[in-house]
Design a protein around this motif. Structure first.
Motif, mmCIF file in Angstrom:
data_model
loop_
_atom_site.group_PDB
_atom_site.id
_atom_site.type_symbol
_atom_site.label_atom_id
_atom_site.label_comp_id
_atom_site.label_asym_id
_atom_site.label_seq_id
_atom_site.Cartn_x
_atom_site.Cartn_y
_atom_site.Cartn_z
ATOM 1 N N LEU A 264 0.874 -1.248 0.043
ATOM 2 C CA LEU A 264 0.049 -0.076 -0.101
ATOM 3 C C LEU A 264 0.799 1.083 -0.069
ATOM 4 O O LEU A 264 0.632 2.222 -0.545
ATOM 5 N N ILE A 265 1.989 1.164 0.844
ATOM 6 C CA ILE A 265 2.798 2.412 1.011
ATOM 7 C C ILE A 265 3.538 2.746 -0.574
ATOM 8 O O ILE A 265 3.419 3.872 -0.846
ATOM 9 N N LYS A 266 3.814 1.723 -1.280
ATOM 10 C CA LYS A 266 4.387 1.677 -2.462
ATOM 11 C C LYS A 266 3.221 2.416 -3.529
ATOM 12 O O LYS A 266 3.701 3.487 -4.154
ATOM 13 N N LEU A 267 2.094 1.960 -3.347
ATOM 14 C CA LEU A 267 1.018 2.666 -4.309
ATOM 15 C C LEU A 267 0.611 3.816 -3.848
ATOM 16 O O LEU A 267 0.644 4.783 -4.517
ATOM 17 N N ARG A 268 0.695 4.190 -2.540
ATOM 18 C CA ARG A 268 0.391 5.438 -2.020
ATOM 19 C C ARG A 268 1.353 6.557 -2.540
ATOM 20 O O ARG A 268 1.178 7.595 -3.177
ATOM 21 N N ASP A 269 2.590 6.150 -2.199
ATOM 22 C CA ASP A 269 3.739 7.123 -2.336
ATOM 23 C C ASP A 269 3.927 7.344 -4.031
ATOM 24 O O ASP A 269 4.020 8.601 -4.367
ATOM 25 N N HIS A 270 3.380 6.381 -5.042
ATOM 26 C CA HIS A 270 3.459 6.606 -6.298
ATOM 27 C C HIS A 270 2.365 7.514 -6.811
ATOM 28 O O HIS A 270 2.658 8.673 -7.633
ATOM 29 N N MET A 271 1.142 7.329 -6.237
ATOM 30 C CA MET A 271 0.178 8.362 -6.381
ATOM 31 C C MET A 271 0.562 9.665 -6.055
ATOM 32 O O MET A 271 0.190 10.748 -6.639
ATOM 33 N N ILE A 272 0.834 9.767 -4.727
ATOM 34 C CA ILE A 272 1.208 10.951 -4.227
ATOM 35 C C ILE A 272 2.136 11.999 -5.190
ATOM 36 O O ILE A 272 2.176 12.992 -5.515
ATOM 37 N N SER A 273 3.377 11.024 -5.670
ATOM 38 C CA SER A 273 4.407 11.722 -6.269
ATOM 39 C C SER A 273 3.823 12.283 -7.828
ATOM 40 O O SER A 273 4.192 13.062 -8.201
ATOM 41 N N ARG A 274 3.100 10.966 -8.405
ATOM 42 C CA ARG A 274 2.421 11.527 -9.678
ATOM 43 C C ARG A 274 1.609 12.800 -9.503
ATOM 44 O O ARG A 274 2.014 13.823 -10.415
ATOM 45 N N ILE A 275 0.817 12.880 -8.468
ATOM 46 C CA ILE A 275 -0.005 14.204 -8.529
ATOM 47 C C ILE A 275 0.902 15.335 -8.148
ATOM 48 O O ILE A 275 0.487 16.605 -8.804
ATOM 49 N N GLN A 276 1.630 15.300 -7.368
ATOM 50 C CA GLN A 276 2.490 16.343 -7.095
ATOM 51 C C GLN A 276 3.428 16.849 -8.295
ATOM 52 O O GLN A 276 3.585 18.188 -8.581
ATOM 53 N N ASN A 277 3.958 15.783 -9.052
ATOM 54 C CA ASN A 277 4.499 16.241 -10.240
ATOM 55 C C ASN A 277 3.898 16.606 -11.611
ATOM 56 O O ASN A 277 4.376 17.325 -12.327
ATOM 57 N N GLU A 278 2.764 16.194 -11.492
ATOM 58 C CA GLU A 278 2.036 16.269 -12.828
ATOM 59 C C GLU A 278 0.782 17.178 -12.884
ATOM 60 O O GLU A 278 0.259 17.664 -13.825
ATOM 61 N N ILE A 279 0.372 17.663 -11.713
ATOM 62 C CA ILE A 279 -0.701 18.598 -11.486
ATOM 63 C C ILE A 279 -0.283 19.855 -10.735
ATOM 64 O O ILE A 279 0.124 19.788 -9.590
ATOM 65 N N PRO A 280 -0.400 21.008 -11.370
ATOM 66 C CA PRO A 280 -0.007 22.203 -10.633
ATOM 67 C C PRO A 280 -0.900 22.792 -9.558
ATOM 68 O O PRO A 280 -1.982 22.150 -9.446
ATOM 69 N N TYR A 281 -0.584 23.578 -8.577
ATOM 70 C CA TYR A 281 -1.481 24.041 -7.724
ATOM 71 C C TYR A 281 -2.088 22.960 -6.522
ATOM 72 O O TYR A 281 -3.253 23.128 -6.712
ATOM 73 N N VAL A 282 -1.348 22.081 -6.348
ATOM 74 C CA VAL A 282 -1.918 21.136 -5.277
ATOM 75 C C VAL A 282 -1.144 21.332 -4.164
ATOM 76 O O VAL A 282 0.020 21.389 -3.893
ATOM 77 N N LYS A 283 -1.790 20.640 -2.958
ATOM 78 C CA LYS A 283 -1.140 20.525 -1.488
ATOM 79 C C LYS A 283 -1.513 19.174 -0.951
ATOM 80 O O LYS A 283 -2.518 18.914 -0.909
ATOM 81 N N LEU A 284 -0.479 18.391 -0.553
ATOM 82 C CA LEU A 284 -0.715 17.232 -0.008
ATOM 83 C C LEU A 284 -1.375 17.686 1.599
ATOM 84 O O LEU A 284 -0.643 18.398 2.186
ATOM 85 N N ASN A 285 -2.247 17.139 2.066
ATOM 86 C CA ASN A 285 -2.700 17.367 3.363
ATOM 87 C C ASN A 285 -2.485 16.061 4.142
ATOM 88 O O ASN A 285 -2.458 14.978 3.730
ATOM 89 N N GLY A 286 -1.974 16.364 5.336
ATOM 90 C CA GLY A 286 -1.551 15.364 6.470
ATOM 91 C C GLY A 286 0.159 15.055 6.481
ATOM 92 O O GLY A 286 0.691 15.702 5.641
ATOM 93 N N ALA A 287 0.415 14.017 7.340
ATOM 94 C CA ALA A 287 1.772 13.881 7.532
ATOM 95 C C ALA A 287 2.480 13.293 6.358
ATOM 96 O O ALA A 287 1.758 12.508 5.438
ATOM 97 N N VAL A 288 3.820 13.369 6.133
ATOM 98 C CA VAL A 288 4.484 12.969 5.200
ATOM 99 C C VAL A 288 4.937 11.509 5.559
ATOM 100 O O VAL A 288 4.838 10.343 4.915
#
Ligand code: PLP
Length: 387
Positions: A264-288
């Protein structure tokens, strides 16, 4: 159309193992577990063994496990039951502003009864600082209630440290572990937890079954009035099929625990990094770092979470938004406001929660679809600066 479920924090499907043990307890061995005949004995046998299995998983004793109708009842019972039984000792309770409504609303009711509640501040990631807890404790403090992991932003709280402080100060410690079961390992003794709430449907068990662990010796009032079930502490016909399904689901949630979390962590981190890298003006909420393995929560600036949610739904993708839409209110979530998000940013938030059957293809499909939707909605938004 392809359908992808990314709302496992809302609920998970029943696992096969649970369904298998539940069916005979509903159809052939269906007796009321408190009946004295053989049909009842079949039910009570299943309940006793479920109680022992659940106790073992959290390092408790069998007679410290009580079955309820869900996480909401477990939270209500823990908080109101402790407050009302210990009123003579004090009227002060400590909690956080990011608890589930089952806790927050219970505390509000107690405030109307004359209890005082201190809500500890949380930082921008949703972390509680134990120094704030130490500073908030007074001679009148009878209960500390801090959730193990937050249901919206996935932040995992320093439960062991909080437990140690509560034990030293002789204050009861309750944790709402509804989102953490299956993702965090518990030992109620090592962690000094006096009360712990669970809900079966979050770990692939049946809906409408909860557990409250209550340490032996803790003074707590009854929550339900009626029969003498659950050692005269929780009235109501015992839900043998639900309870047996809960125990099997919990056992299976902790089988290959590290492996499941790592996936799950692998999938989660993949999704987080794709969203951060590919969609502008986003903010991850919650602990890293200290974050539930399946939780992803983003704010997408300049657009409304509901518009994203409805567009994703049209594309067959199920997620959850950062406002209390399901309850008929479009107020931004109290959790996102507590971590300091301004209203307009909180309004544009989406929670994606992954589960056992989520694949890398699902994640990539969701991010690709999300990119198109965000682009389309931003083009329509008068607030978007890059038009
Ligand atoms: N506590 C937390 C942290 C939750 O996430 C939930 C459900 O979303 C609950 C309590 C309530 O549990 P239930 O749905 O079993 O009443």
């Amino acid at each position: 159309m392809k359908r992808i479920y990314m709302d496992y924090a809302a609920t998970a499907p029943l696992c096969d193992e649970a369904l298998k043990v539940m069916i005979p307890l509903m159809q052939t061995d269906f007796g009321n577990p408190t009946s004295l005949h053989s049909f009842g004995r079949d039910g009570i046998k299943a309940v006793d063994s479920a109680r022992a299995d659940i106790a073992e998983i959290i390092g408790a004793k069998s007679n410290e496990i009580y079955f309820t109708s869900g996480g909401t009842e477990s939270d209500n019972w823990a908080i109101k039951g402790i407050a009302r039984a210990n009123r003579k000792k004090g009227n002060h309770i400590i909690s956080t502003p990011i608890e589930h409504h089952a806790v927050i609303e219970s505390l509000k009711m107690l405030e109307q009864e004359g209890f005082e509640v201190t809500y500890l501040p949380v930082d921008e990631y949703g972390n509680v600082d134990v120094n704030d807890l130490l500073a908030a404790i007074t001679p009148k403090t009878i209960l500390v209630s801090v959730m193990t992991a937050n249901n919206e932003i996935g932040t995992i709280e320093p439960i062991e440290k909080i437990g140690a402080i509560c034990r030293e100060k002789k204050i009861y410690f309750h944790t709402d572990a509804v989102q953490a079961m299956g993702a965090v390992k518990f030992d109620v003794n090592a962690m000094n937890i006096d009360l712990l709430s669970m809900s079966a449907h979050k770990f692939y068990g049946p809906k409408g079954v909860g557990v409250l662990y209550i340490r032996n010796g803790v003074r707590i009032d009854k929550f339900m009035s009626g029969g003498e079930q659950e050692r005269n502490k929780r009235a109501g016909t015992i839900n043998a099929p639900g309870i047996a399904g809960t125990a099997i689901a919990l056992k299976s949630a902790y089988e290959n625990f590290e492996e499941k979390n790592a996936k799950l962590i692998k999938l989660r981190d993949h999704m987080i990094s794709r969203i951060q890298n590919e969609i502008p003006y986003v903010k991850l909420n919650g602990a890293v770092k200290n974050r539930l393995p399946n939780n992803i929560n983003f704010s997408f600036k300049y657009i409304e979470g509901e518009s994203i949610l409805f567009n994703l739904d049209l594309a067959g993708i199920a997620v959850s938004s950062g406002s209390a839409c399901s309850s008929g209110s479009l107020d931004p979530s109290h959790v996102l406001l507590a971590i300091g998000l301004p209203h307009e940013i909180a309004h544009g938030s989406i929670r994606f929660t992954l589960g056992r059957s989520t694949t890398l293809e699902d994640v990539d499909y969701v991010v690709d679809t999300l990119k198109t939707i965000i682009e389309k909605l931003r083009k329509m938004s008068p607030l978007y600066p890059a038009k």
